[in-house]
Design a protein around this motif. Structure first.
Motif, short mmCIF file in Angstrom:
data_model
loop_
_atom_site.label_atom_id
_atom_site.label_comp_id
_atom_site.label_asym_id
_atom_site.label_seq_id
_atom_site.Cartn_x
_atom_site.Cartn_y
_atom_site.Cartn_z
N VAL A 67 0.85 -1.19 0.00
CA VAL A 67 0.00 0.00 0.00
C VAL A 67 0.89 1.24 0.00
N ASP A 68 0.32 2.36 -0.40
CA ASP A 68 1.08 3.60 -0.43
C ASP A 68 0.13 4.78 -0.26
N ARG A 69 0.61 5.83 0.39
CA ARG A 69 -0.23 7.02 0.61
C ARG A 69 -0.38 7.86 -0.66
N ASN A 70 0.44 7.62 -1.65
CA ASN A 70 0.43 8.42 -2.87
C ASN A 70 -0.63 7.88 -3.84
N PRO A 71 -1.71 8.61 -4.08
CA PRO A 71 -2.76 8.11 -4.99
C PRO A 71 -2.27 7.84 -6.40
N TYR A 72 -1.18 8.50 -6.80
CA TYR A 72 -0.64 8.28 -8.15
C TYR A 72 -0.31 6.81 -8.37
N LYS A 73 0.07 6.10 -7.31
CA LYS A 73 0.50 4.71 -7.45
C LYS A 73 -0.63 3.70 -7.31
N HIS A 74 -1.78 4.13 -6.84
CA HIS A 74 -2.88 3.21 -6.61
C HIS A 74 -3.36 2.59 -7.92
N GLY A 75 -3.55 1.28 -7.91
CA GLY A 75 -3.98 0.58 -9.11
C GLY A 75 -2.84 0.22 -10.04
N ILE A 119 -0.38 -2.29 -5.98
CA ILE A 119 -0.27 -1.18 -5.03
C ILE A 119 -1.67 -0.67 -4.74
N LEU A 120 -2.05 -0.67 -3.47
CA LEU A 120 -3.40 -0.33 -3.06
C LEU A 120 -3.37 0.83 -2.06
N PRO A 121 -4.51 1.42 -1.76
CA PRO A 121 -4.56 2.48 -0.73
C PRO A 121 -4.25 1.90 0.65
N PRO A 122 -3.75 2.72 1.57
CA PRO A 122 -3.37 2.23 2.91
C PRO A 122 -4.52 1.62 3.70
#
Length: 402
Positions: free
Chosen positions: A334-342, A352-355
């Motif tokens: 997971v990562d706090r950066n929305p750019y990486k989500h999905g 990579i998912l939301p925290p």
């Protein structure tokens, strides 16, 4: 790479070979999963003449930094680090501050808040836009002597030039340093923060070796690099950031040198980093990190335990690829950066998912990939203890904590 990019010597000695990996910040979309990925050798060498540790320039900065996935402001501790720096920088109301590789304005926003004139020079268009939206004046460009001269002509010389975590990212060390010199006033100061090679070697921090880092500095090699562009090292501050960094203070004019410079040089010499002896057992210690992490992940899978990751930093991708970790051993991160989500991690292709997903799934273990933010993340992830989950830190040695 046959010669040193700083001094031109052909005397380069191998330090560690991490195999071949894709660039660490080229996160994949779902559509790209069926496409091939280009990988590049990841072999660190050290020059036995000037002691600059370096990678071959197999990729260009333009390939990595034109569209960049790293936004500094998502690290609370890093923003606070920048705030403290600005507060102690001795800025006057009429000062002019330039930051090179200013990212999303994480530092200069504190300068703006003080009403001090500033400019960010940021090569990545997407993060530069984020800075501009926060009110931080930003020029989209890679620093060169020509860009430095143009900025000086348009805005005047800078009283303070800041270059945080960029000095390792430039294959043309001399040209970049000349650009810094072009920006700064004759009586101004340059502050350069960069990971300390001493901390990297002593702390087994091999995951900070990746293609967008072209070199790794001791104070000895950094002093020579600064001198190559007309800057004189006058002070050095050891910092805890990124697992152990140094803040180098330089000026265009020769000035008295702080005793701290000699003190850190003495530490480097005692560790053998001004000769080959300090590098000889590093590869063996790196191999042990790999074996220990794989053993833990395989044992957890065999026992039916769930392991997920926290963070998707560049260093994490070096670790995952070197260790051969895939989604069967690490279900997702997971990562706090929305750019990486999905998106998916390069090479290892881990989702990579939301925290928030961690609290939903309540895994047995959370593998912390940005281990350098340990204090910050232990606090952020304290809720994992609520269901008996545990945190896992892979570097400098495997550690499982409640």
């Amino acid at each position: 790479m046959s010669t040193c990019r700083l001094c031109g010597s052909a005397s380069l000695a191998g330090v560690v070979d991490l195999g071949a990996t894709p660039p660490c910040e080229l996160f994949l979309t779902a559509e790209q999963l069926d496409l091939p990925e280009v990988t590049y050798p990841l072999r660190l060498r050290v020059c036995t003449s000037c002691w600059l540790a370096q990678l071959p320039p197999l990729i260009t900065p333009e390939e990595t930094f034109t569209e960049y996935a790293y936004f500094s402001s998502y690290s609370t501790s890093w923003v606070e680090h920048a705030r403290r720096f600005v507060a102690g920088a001795g800025l006057r109301p009429d000062s002019f501050v330039v930051e090179v590789a200013s990212n999303d304005g994480y530092l200069l926003r504190h300068v703006v808040e003080r009403g001090v004139r500033c400019l960010g020079i940021e090569p990545s268009e997407n993060v530069g836009r984020a800075a501009a939206e926060k009110g931080v004046p930003t020029l989209t460009a890679f620093l060169s002597p020509e860009v430095g001269a143009r900025v000086r002509a348009e805005h005047g010389p800078a009283d303070l030039v800041v270059a945080n975590n960029v000095y390792a990212h430039v294959p043309d060390v001399v040209g970049f340093t000349q650009g810094l010199r072009a920006l700064v006033a004759d009586d101004g100061r340059v502050s350069v923060e960069v990971q300390h090679l001493l901390a990297l070697i002593e702390g087994n921090q091999y995951d900070t070796i990746y293609h967008e880092h072209f070199q790794y500095y001791t104070v000895a090699s950094a002093r020579r690099a600064l001198e190559s562009g007309g800057l004189h090292l006058v002070d050095v501050e050891p910092l805890p950031t990124h697992g152990g960094s140094i803040r180098l203070w330089a000026t265009p004019r020769e000035a008295p040198v702080s005793r701290r410079v000699d003190d850190v040089l003495a530490l480097e010499k005692a560790a053998g980093l001004h000769e080959l002896s300090g590098y000889r057992d590093f590869a063996a210690r790196v191999a042990k990190v790999r074996r220990d992490l794989l053993r833990f992940l395989v044992d957890a899978a065999d026992a039916g335990r769930t392991v997920v990751g926290y963070g998707a930093p560049g260093k994490g991708n070096t670790l995952l690829n070197h260790c051969g970790v895939r989604p069967d051993l690490l279900a997702y991160t997971v990562d706090r950066n929305p750019y990486k989500h999905g998106r998916f991690t390069p090479g290892s292709r881990i989702p990579i998912l939301p925290p928030e997903r961690i609290a939903e799934d309540r895994p047995d273990y959370v593998l912390v990939l940005p281990w350098n933010l340990r204090d910050e993340l232990v606090e952020q992830l304290s809720y994992v203890r609520g269901w008996g989950g545990r945190l896992v830190f892979p570097v400098p040695r495997l550690e499982v904590v409640a």
